[in-house]
Design a protein around this motif. Structure first.
Motif: not given
Ligand code: GLN
Length: 262
Positions: A133, A148, A150, A172, A196, A201, A229, A232, A236
């Motif tokens: 993420e 956000t 990945y 990340g 995403g 996202r 959102r 997600r 994190v």
């Protein structure tokens, strides 16, 4: 008005679901009563130069170099260059971002010429593949909430003086190599490492790119995507809190209610 969205090489650069970005752009136009068409350009098809927006996704090293060649890498001009010179908006994700740069790593591990729309170079990262993420605090001029997504890449992207990043990485790797930033921006060409799909996202980013193409837009009810959102970002947050002692926080950036960044 019909807005043309060019979805470039989903057969080569579809590994991470980034084709969904074209669907999001079309949906957000439709919800506002604006017609659009998604022109899907497969490997070997001619690339249309008349679209208002292009989306390029992520993929593996060999297909990304095939896509780069078809976009005119290493040559003057090329269809995407013509479109950008005519004012087109481009969203390029991961491999897409890498191949729009000056050079990227080819499948043989050596530098390969990029399309040259972004002032950046991509080299193999020294450490482990960057997977997981990502949370990015966008640069102020973008006027966007936290992003956000990945990531899943080996390449490290370095910006040249003619490019700006999208923002600071809060979780990340983003561009990697200790840069602390994600993304590459030159004019209306917007690169990021965020999958995403990133526009699912981050609907505010979808609207920013659309506004570059069609002008001001009416607001939409985004409560459903806000829930996504929040989920997600919560995913994190615990890891970040555990690592907090090792993280540098810019003043004014805090975790609040376990959900939003501000
Ligand atoms: N093949 C590239 C890399 O590993 C891009 C990967 C991707 O698009 N997710 O760096």
């Amino acid at each position: 008005m019909t807005v043309s969205i060019g979805l470039l090489f989903p057969d080569l650069l579809g590994t991470y679901g980034d084709s969904g970005n074209a669907a999001i752009l079309a949906a957000r136009l439709r919800w506002r009563g604006i017609d659009s068409e998604v022109l899907t350009v497969r490997s070997g098809d001619p690339v249309p130069v008349g679209c208002q927006i292009y989306v390029v996704g992520g993929g593996e090293d060999l297909p990304q170099s095939q896509a780069a060649r078809q976009l005119g890498a290493g040559r003057d001009g090329g269809p995407l260059r013509q479109a950008v010179d005519a004012g087109a908006v481009v969203l390029a994700v991961c491999a897409g971002q890498q191949i729009l740069g000056l050079t990227f790593t080819g499948p043989d591990g050596r530098p390969a010429p990029g399309v040259g729309l972004l002032d950046c170079t991509t080299v193999p990262g020294a450490g482990a593949r960057m997977v997981g993420e990502v949370v990015v605090e966008p640069d102020d001029d973008l006027g966007l909430p936290v992003l956000t997504g990945y990531e899943n890449h080996a390449g490290v992207t370095r910006l040249g003086p003619g490019a700006r990043p999208v923002g600071r990485v809060r979780a990340g790797s983003g561009n990697g190599g200790g840069s602390g930033v994600d993304g590459v921006r030159v004019g209306k060409v917007f690169g990021t490492y965020l999958h995403g799909p990133v526009l699912a996202r981050n609907p505010a980013l979808a609207d920013l790119l659309l506004s570059w193409a069609v002008g001001a837009l009416d607001p939409l009810d985004d409560r459903e995507s806000e829930d996504l959102r929040a989920e997600r970002l919560r995913a994190v947050a615990p890891a970040r809190r555990r690592r907090r002692s090792g993280v540098r926080w810019r003043s004014g950036v805090r975790w609040r209610s376990g959900v939003r960044w501000q």
